[in-house]
Design a protein around this motif. Structure first.
Motif, short mmCIF file in Angstrom:
data_model
loop_
_atom_site.label_atom_id
_atom_site.label_comp_id
_atom_site.label_asym_id
_atom_site.label_seq_id
_atom_site.Cartn_x
_atom_site.Cartn_y
_atom_site.Cartn_z
N LEU A 113 90.52 -42.66 -31.72
CA LEU A 113 90.96 -43.86 -32.44
C LEU A 113 90.31 -43.91 -33.81
O LEU A 113 89.34 -43.20 -34.09
CB LEU A 113 90.64 -45.12 -31.64
N THR A 114 90.87 -44.76 -34.65
CA THR A 114 90.28 -45.05 -35.96
C THR A 114 90.16 -46.56 -36.09
O THR A 114 91.18 -47.25 -36.19
CB THR A 114 91.16 -44.51 -37.10
N PRO A 115 88.93 -47.09 -36.04
CA PRO A 115 88.79 -48.55 -36.20
C PRO A 115 89.07 -48.95 -37.65
O PRO A 115 88.41 -48.47 -38.57
CB PRO A 115 87.33 -48.80 -35.82
N VAL A 116 90.07 -49.79 -37.83
CA VAL A 116 90.46 -50.17 -39.18
C VAL A 116 90.00 -51.58 -39.55
O VAL A 116 90.04 -51.96 -40.72
CB VAL A 116 91.99 -50.05 -39.36
N ALA A 117 89.56 -52.36 -38.56
CA ALA A 117 89.06 -53.71 -38.83
C ALA A 117 88.35 -54.24 -37.60
O ALA A 117 88.71 -53.92 -36.47
CB ALA A 117 90.19 -54.65 -39.23
N ILE A 118 87.33 -55.05 -37.85
CA ILE A 118 86.66 -55.82 -36.81
C ILE A 118 86.80 -57.29 -37.18
O ILE A 118 86.47 -57.68 -38.30
CB ILE A 118 85.17 -55.43 -36.69
N VAL A 119 87.30 -58.08 -36.26
CA VAL A 119 87.55 -59.50 -36.52
C VAL A 119 86.75 -60.32 -35.53
O VAL A 119 86.73 -60.02 -34.33
CB VAL A 119 89.06 -59.84 -36.40
N SER A 120 86.09 -61.36 -36.03
CA SER A 120 85.29 -62.21 -35.15
C SER A 120 85.46 -63.67 -35.52
O SER A 120 85.66 -64.01 -36.68
CB SER A 120 83.81 -61.83 -35.24
N ASN A 121 85.35 -64.52 -34.50
CA ASN A 121 85.34 -65.95 -34.75
C ASN A 121 83.93 -66.44 -35.04
O ASN A 121 83.71 -67.64 -35.22
CB ASN A 121 85.94 -66.72 -33.56
#
Length: 284
Positions: A113-121
């Motif tokens: 895989l290629t992580p393209v974004a990490i999103v957090s609240n």
């Protein structure tokens, strides 16, 4: 000689009938294909057939030929290149052990895989223990009033990055029905419980109250039904009467990351075939 770049995966689903495996393998052989792995399953109770073939071929079978074969068996088929890394958006809240594990397995080449974004609240400081490198981090705080707006931002991030898969790596927010439908079949959640038992919030505390002797984790596709999506992978951990809820949480972290990484890997390798509320999984 075949190259690694010529590896492909064929997925076929249809009603169970005679001659399916022979017909599709003959089609691949006629195109010069060399079969590396073949998995097939016939659901006799529902008369359904599922097949996954990994093969090498410098010349792909023609789409017209595949369509003709599909019409003969009234089958659905999909052909995927095996060497393409899927782009992934990872969602996380405060607990970052699953995030850290996914990133580690990506760095050592275990997950394609290629992580393209990490999103957090939550702000980045809450997951500071995890090295995310150069992966973009987005803080989208969620309240009841801001949820629709933040989900639109999340959708924009997914679209702009071209993400193929969304992973809820202990993302402690319930996606709206609209969002769940939009990413249907392309969103994997890790639930810190052995579903269908102990759904919803604080499952380890529920397990402690019931005095269970096994805890577990479940990776499933996200649907509009909370914690009831098609299950991909599960595992358990033995506990005792002496374990506190905190002990269960500590022991649960390990099983959670194991289950999530296996589920993600199965998805990336096209080893999971959705069948309504169930899945057919061909482990490696």
């Amino acid at each position: 000689m075949f190259s690694h770049n010529s590896t492909h995966i064929l997925i076929v689903t249809c009603d169970a009938q005679t001659g399916l495996v022979a017909a599709w393998t003959t089609c691949l052989s006629a195109a010069g294909g060399n079969i590396l792995e073949l998995n097939q399953y016939t659901d006799l109770e529902n008369n359904k057939f599922f097949m996954r073939i990994a093969f090498i071929s410098d010349t792909l079978p023609s789409s017209a030929g595949m369509e003709t074969l599909a019409r003969c068996f009234n089958a659905q088929w999909h052909l995927y290149p095996a060497g393409v890394r899927q782009k992934v958006v990872i969602l996380v809240s405060k607990f970052d052990h699953c995030l850290a594990d996914l990133l580690y397995r990506w760095r050592i080449g275990e997950l394609a895989l290629t992580p393209v974004a990490i999103v957090s609240n939550h702000p980045r400081a809450d997951t500071q223990a995890t090295d995310i490198g150069s992966v973009p981090f987005y803080h989208l705080p969620i309240t009841k009033s801001t949820k629709p707006e933040q989900e639109k931002k999340l959708q924009t991030i997914i679209e702009n990055t071209g993400a193929d898969l969304v992973i809820l790596a202990r993302y402690m927010q319930i996606l709206s029905d609209e969002m769940s439908n939009w990413i249907s079949g392309k969103c994997i959640n890790i639930h810190h419980s052995f579903l269908p038992g102990f759904k919803g919030a604080r499952p380890y505390h529920q397990a402690y109250t019931r005095g269970v002797k096994l805890i577990g984790a479940t990776a499933h596709y996200v649907t509009t039904d909370l914690d009831e999506g098609p299950i991909i992978e599960q595992d358990v951990e033995r506990i005792s009467h002496a374990d506190t809820p905190e002990d269960l949480i500590r022991k649960g972290r390990d099983v959670e990351r194991r289950v999530l990484s296996r589920a993600v890997n199965y998805h990336l390798q096209r080893r999971v075939i959705l069948d309504g509320n169930r899945t057919v999984v061909f482990p490696d």
